[in-house]
Each structure stands twice: as structure tokens, then as C-alpha cells.
Design an enzyme around this catalytic site. Structure first.
Site, PDB file in Angstrom:
ATOM      1  N   ARG A  17      -8.799   2.051  10.083  1.00 21.46           N
ATOM      2  CA  ARG A  17      -8.439   0.653  10.309  1.00 21.46           C
ATOM      3  C   ARG A  17      -9.452  -0.054  11.208  1.00 21.46           C
ATOM      4  O   ARG A  17      -9.270  -1.230  11.492  1.00 21.46           O
ATOM      5  CB  ARG A  17      -7.084   0.595  10.979  1.00 21.46           C
ATOM      6  CG  ARG A  17      -5.926   0.303   9.995  1.00 21.46           C
ATOM      7  CD  ARG A  17      -4.738   0.219  10.820  1.00 21.46           C
ATOM      8  NE  ARG A  17      -3.613  -0.497  10.439  1.00 21.46           N
ATOM      9  CZ  ARG A  17      -2.509   0.026   9.927  1.00 21.46           C
ATOM     10  NH1 ARG A  17      -2.483   1.265   9.544  1.00 21.46           N
ATOM     11  NH2 ARG A  17      -1.454  -0.716   9.778  1.00 21.46           N
TER      12      ARG A  17
ATOM     13  N   ARG B  74       0.096  -8.107  13.754  1.00 24.10           N
ATOM     14  CA  ARG B  74      -0.433  -7.074  12.858  1.00 24.10           C
ATOM     15  C   ARG B  74      -1.447  -7.666  11.886  1.00 24.10           C
ATOM     16  O   ARG B  74      -2.469  -7.059  11.580  1.00 24.10           O
ATOM     17  CB  ARG B  74       0.711  -6.379  12.113  1.00 24.10           C
ATOM     18  CG  ARG B  74       1.522  -5.490  13.059  1.00 24.10           C
ATOM     19  CD  ARG B  74       2.813  -5.028  12.444  1.00 24.10           C
ATOM     20  NE  ARG B  74       2.598  -4.162  11.306  1.00 24.10           N
ATOM     21  CZ  ARG B  74       3.359  -4.127  10.222  1.00 24.10           C
ATOM     22  NH1 ARG B  74       4.397  -4.946  10.124  1.00 24.10           N
ATOM     23  NH2 ARG B  74       3.096  -3.294   9.250  1.00 24.10           N
TER      24      ARG B  74
ATOM     25  N   ARG C  20      12.689  -2.762  10.403  1.00 20.16           N
ATOM     26  CA  ARG C  20      11.658  -2.067  11.178  1.00 20.16           C
ATOM     27  C   ARG C  20      11.373  -2.823  12.460  1.00 20.16           C
ATOM     28  O   ARG C  20      11.270  -4.043  12.462  1.00 20.16           O
ATOM     29  CB  ARG C  20      10.365  -1.966  10.337  1.00 20.16           C
ATOM     30  CG  ARG C  20      10.078  -0.582   9.880  1.00 20.16           C
ATOM     31  CD  ARG C  20       8.929  -0.578   8.910  1.00 20.16           C
ATOM     32  NE  ARG C  20       7.669  -0.906   9.556  1.00 20.16           N
ATOM     33  CZ  ARG C  20       6.481  -0.673   8.983  1.00 20.16           C
ATOM     34  NH1 ARG C  20       6.426  -0.124   7.782  1.00 20.16           N
ATOM     35  NH2 ARG C  20       5.371  -0.992   9.597  1.00 20.16           N
TER      36      ARG C  20
ATOM     37  N   ARG D 191      11.048  -7.672   3.867  1.00 16.84           N
ATOM     38  CA  ARG D 191      11.197  -6.262   4.220  1.00 16.84           C
ATOM     39  C   ARG D 191      11.918  -6.118   5.556  1.00 16.84           C
ATOM     40  O   ARG D 191      12.755  -5.233   5.721  1.00 16.84           O
ATOM     41  CB  ARG D 191       9.817  -5.597   4.295  1.00 16.84           C
ATOM     42  CG  ARG D 191       9.895  -4.124   4.590  1.00 16.84           C
ATOM     43  CD  ARG D 191       8.574  -3.436   4.385  1.00 16.84           C
ATOM     44  NE  ARG D 191       7.730  -3.557   5.566  1.00 16.84           N
ATOM     45  CZ  ARG D 191       6.453  -3.152   5.625  1.00 16.84           C
ATOM     46  NH1 ARG D 191       5.885  -2.644   4.555  1.00 16.84           N
ATOM     47  NH2 ARG D 191       5.752  -3.272   6.717  1.00 16.84           N
TER      48      ARG D 191
ATOM     49  N   LYS E  95       0.814  -1.215   0.000  1.00 18.10           N
ATOM     50  CA  LYS E  95       0.000   0.000   0.000  1.00 18.10           C
ATOM     51  C   LYS E  95       0.852   1.271   0.000  1.00 18.10           C
ATOM     52  O   LYS E  95       0.541   2.200  -0.708  1.00 18.10           O
ATOM     53  CB  LYS E  95      -0.888   0.060   1.260  1.00 18.10           C
ATOM     54  CG  LYS E  95      -2.086  -0.838   1.240  1.00 18.10           C
ATOM     55  CD  LYS E  95      -3.091  -0.446   2.331  1.00 18.10           C
ATOM     56  CE  LYS E  95      -2.483  -0.344   3.721  1.00 18.10           C
ATOM     57  NZ  LYS E  95      -1.941  -1.608   4.250  1.00 18.10           N
TER      58      LYS E  95
END
Ligand code: AMP
Length: 200
Positions: free
Chosen positions: A89, A145, A134, A128, A14
């Protein structure tokens, strides 16, 4: 005049697509995740409130996010449209957004849902994690998540389908292919004039 929401699980791409679509349409790209990460890095009050939720992969409480987005949408650059990436969300967030935009006479134009299955998403998030490092890309947090997405965000698919706003984009293939698909969907949406947008 495009007022757009992007939906899709973490790892659907996204963020990348949001930046491209926003540039193409000349509208601000509002990523609530990016705003939170900036505030955490700067250790603002907002950042300190959000940090522990983000670390665990939990959603930040609705009232914190809703106030933050309300402030952002009130800024002048949103008058010509906006792209929301990562908000709403939850159903309460979607209802708050709907109220806010109805008050302004500027309802959403469209909600694009990026469709990709969980296995692919988990693979992408692990890749990622090794590249970006991250803090919220560890295995447990990634699973949390996704659980938050399925539990709290997926109901928005029904919410926006009921309102006739949801359009699907297959989020597989190259980044360019996905962008081309998303832009093609947006071209099919009839433009809205401000005068026709005021709610009865
Ligand atoms: P993202 O980069 O969009 O995946 O967001 C990273 C993290 O920021 C999420 O896992 C949440 O902890 C928090 N966050 C971002 N947007 C929201 C939102 N709309 N509601 C609640 N929490 C959010």
C-alpha cells in the site's frame, strides 16, 4: 504459477474478487486487512499495535506490515503462487516486496488495478457500513482511508506501470462481470516457468 497483487481504493470490491480469483487459480488469498482484523479480535501483540491506526483509517506502519507479509509468504502454501489483497500500500512496502521476491527468484506476475471513481466508492462503503458495522466504516474514517489511498497507495500505479506489470479491470457492474473481466485479463498473461524467473 500466478503471483498477483490487487490494487484499488477501499470499496472497489477487491476482497470479494480476491477470494474468487484465488479459488479459481488455486492460490492462497492473503488479505493484510483480514490478518490485522483477526489479530485485533484476538488481542495479540500485532493486533494491539495495529488497532489504533486502523480505527482512524490510517495505514499501519510499514515495518509492521512488511514483517507480517514476509512471514506469511515464507509459508509453504505460497510456493505455488499467491494473491496479495491490500499489500503493498506504499512505495516502501512495494520495494520491500520486490526485494523479497527477487531474492527468492520469484517476481510478481501481474498487478491488477480495480478502477472505480471516488463517488461510487463512498456510496459502496456507506452501504457496507450499514450492513457489516465495521469499526472503520464511519464517514470520517472512510474519508481518511480514501485520503491514505490517494496519497500513499496511488503512487504504486506508476511504480508498477514502469515495471510493465499493471493491468486495469473496470470494477463496475455485477460481481460476476468484474470477476469475468479479471480472469480474462489473467488468461492473457503468459505463464512463467520457475526456471525462467531467476533474476540475472
Ligand atoms: P483493508 O481491509 O485492506 O481495507 O485494511 C483495513 C485496515 O488495515 C487499513 O485501513 C489499514 O489500517 C490496515 N492495513 C491493511 N493492509 C495494510 C497495509 N498493507 N499497510 C498498512 N496498513 C494496512
Amino acid at each position: 504459477m500466478t503471483r498477483l497483487v490487487l490494487l484499488g481504493p477501499p470499496g472497489a470490491g477487491k476482497g470479494t474478487q480476491a477470494a474468487r480469483i484465488a479459488t479459481e487459480h488455486g492460490i492462497p488469498h492473503i488479505s493484510t486487512g483480514d490478518i490485522f482484523r483477526r489479530n485485533v479480535a484476538e488481542q495479540t501483540d500485532l493486533g494491539r499495535r495495529a488497532q489504533s491506526f486502523m480505527k482512524r483509517g490510517d495505514l499501519v506502519p510499514d515495518e509492521v506490515v512488511i514483517d507480517m507479509v514476509g512471514d506469511r509468504l515464507a509459508q509453504g502454501d505460497c510456493a505455488a503462487g499467491f494473491l496479495l489483497d491490500g499489500f503493498p500500500r506504499t512505495v516502501p512496502q512495494a520495494l520491500a516486496l520486490e526485494d523479497l521476491l527477487a531474492d527468492a527468484g520469484t517476481p510478481l506476475t501481474v498487478v491488477l488495478r480495480f478502477v472505480v471513481d471516488d463517488d461510487e466508492v463512498i456510496d459502496r462503503l456507506f452501504r457496507r457500513a450499514s450492513i457489516e458495522g465495521r469499526e472503520d466504516d464511519t464517514e470520517d474514517v472512510i474519508r481518511q482511508r480514501l485520503a491514505e489511498y490517494h496519497g500513499k497507495t496511488e503512487p504504486l500505479e506508476f511504480f508498477y506501470t514502469e515495471r510493465g506489470l499493471l493491468r486495469d479491470v473496470a470494477a463496475v457492474g455485477s460481481v460476476d462481470e468484474v470477476t469475468a473481466r479479471a480472469l480474462a485479463v489473467l488468461r492473457e498473461i503468459p505463464p512463467q516457468e520457475p526456471s525462467s524467473e531467476v533474476q540475472p
